[in-house]
Design a protein around this motif. Sequence first.
Motif, mmCIF file in Angstrom:
data_model
loop_
_atom_site.group_PDB
_atom_site.id
_atom_site.type_symbol
_atom_site.label_atom_id
_atom_site.label_comp_id
_atom_site.label_asym_id
_atom_site.label_seq_id
_atom_site.Cartn_x
_atom_site.Cartn_y
_atom_site.Cartn_z
ATOM 1 N N TYR A 91 0.836 -1.200 0.000
ATOM 2 C CA TYR A 91 0.000 0.000 0.000
ATOM 3 C C TYR A 91 0.870 1.250 0.000
ATOM 4 N N THR A 92 0.350 2.301 -0.626
ATOM 5 C CA THR A 92 0.955 3.627 -0.482
ATOM 6 C C THR A 92 0.458 4.232 0.829
ATOM 7 N N PRO A 93 1.104 5.292 1.336
ATOM 8 C CA PRO A 93 0.616 5.920 2.568
ATOM 9 C C PRO A 93 -0.837 6.385 2.477
ATOM 10 N N SER A 94 -1.225 6.969 1.341
ATOM 11 C CA SER A 94 -2.614 7.456 1.236
ATOM 12 C C SER A 94 -3.614 6.305 1.282
ATOM 13 N N GLN A 95 -3.233 5.150 0.726
ATOM 14 C CA GLN A 95 -4.134 3.984 0.789
ATOM 15 C C GLN A 95 -4.301 3.503 2.227
ATOM 16 N N ILE A 96 -3.235 3.605 3.011
ATOM 17 C CA ILE A 96 -3.323 3.215 4.427
ATOM 18 C C ILE A 96 -4.259 4.160 5.165
ATOM 19 N N TRP A 97 -4.094 5.465 4.947
ATOM 20 C CA TRP A 97 -4.962 6.450 5.631
ATOM 21 C C TRP A 97 -6.405 6.346 5.149
ATOM 22 N N GLN A 98 -6.604 6.136 3.842
ATOM 23 C CA GLN A 98 -7.971 6.043 3.319
ATOM 24 C C GLN A 98 -8.675 4.794 3.823
ATOM 25 N N THR A 99 -7.917 3.699 3.966
ATOM 26 C CA THR A 99 -8.496 2.469 4.515
ATOM 27 C C THR A 99 -8.903 2.671 5.973
ATOM 28 N N ALA A 100 -8.069 3.391 6.712
ATOM 29 C CA ALA A 100 -8.374 3.642 8.126
ATOM 30 C C ALA A 100 -9.533 4.625 8.285
ATOM 31 N N PHE A 101 -9.648 5.577 7.343
ATOM 32 C CA PHE A 101 -10.684 6.630 7.439
ATOM 33 C C PHE A 101 -11.429 6.741 6.106
ATOM 34 N N PRO A 102 -12.273 5.740 5.797
ATOM 35 C CA PRO A 102 -12.925 5.690 4.481
ATOM 36 C C PRO A 102 -13.892 6.832 4.215
ATOM 37 N N ASN A 103 -14.379 7.479 5.269
ATOM 38 C CA ASN A 103 -15.354 8.563 5.086
ATOM 39 C C ASN A 103 -14.725 9.951 5.115
ATOM 40 N N HIS A 104 -13.399 10.018 5.115
ATOM 41 C CA HIS A 104 -12.692 11.299 5.141
ATOM 42 C C HIS A 104 -11.935 11.513 3.837
#
Length: 309
Positions: A91-104
């Motif tokens: 995963y890229t960093p943004s994919q990690i953050w998006q997975t953790a916060f799908p509604n943001h």
Amino acid sequence: MTNPQSVAILGAGAWGASLANLAAANGHNVRLWSRQGSETLEAVVRDAQLVLSAISMKGVRDVASQVQSFPISPKAIFVTATKGLDPQTTYTPSQIWQTAFPNHAVVVLSGPNLSQEIQQSLPAATVVASSVTTASVLVQLVFSSSHFRVYTNPDPVGVELGGTLKNVIAIAAGVCDGLQLGTNAKAALVTRGLTEMVRIGNFWGAKTETFYGLSGLGDLLATCNSPLSRNYQVGYQMARGQTLTETLANLPGTAEGVNTCEVLVQVAKQQKINIPITEEVYRLLKGEVTPRQALEELMLRDIKPEYDY
């Protein structure tokens, strides 16, 4: 700005501190978190309108997981300024953050941004990219200044991968300079390196034209030509006779290209993507070839057309 934002910066290294200073100079309320700091992560992200991550790749998943357990503003925008790939998930960093916060909304910030120059207020430009246009425009306003020009882009995958993939080519560029191979060799290396970046980026769904912009070619040129680049220094010092272990021990901070290279070779083998420069950098880092042998391998490859038509 007439509408100051509450900005949480995660990671107080040179890059995180530079971004914190840019936002603070624009009148925003900035809180900075580091593992060694006195403030807790929960306190720093509480009520933040922007949460910017500038931590090294190896810490991203752990920190994102911690932030998940805290109360976060429902409209908080996450910004990632980390350049790397997760070795376990690719995963890229943004994919990690998006997975953790799908509604943001998640915004990627990347470009030719050597932090030491930004700290000196030397002119620089960067790119912020998101699938949510309003989010990237807000981040653009928070960080733009008379010496730091921020552009928006609708291709977050391409912008993020440009900053990630160029680190591997920068190691090769350092080798090139360390062996004193000259300008012709360096120009060829960087150009063919960009071709590899496009191949990998296209596989991940990035747009080709993004790699010819600031976050691709721009970042590639800066990182391949500056002794301030940690990845360049890895290649340069190895070409001058140091081992990888010795080189990394003397670096201030993390050379993300070392881990990125390993992930890329793994993906390229699975997907049959042709990345010869990256493969030779990988072999060099693993101690399978010397810098000179890696060069010879590249020069003696089968001759072929420049483009695959």
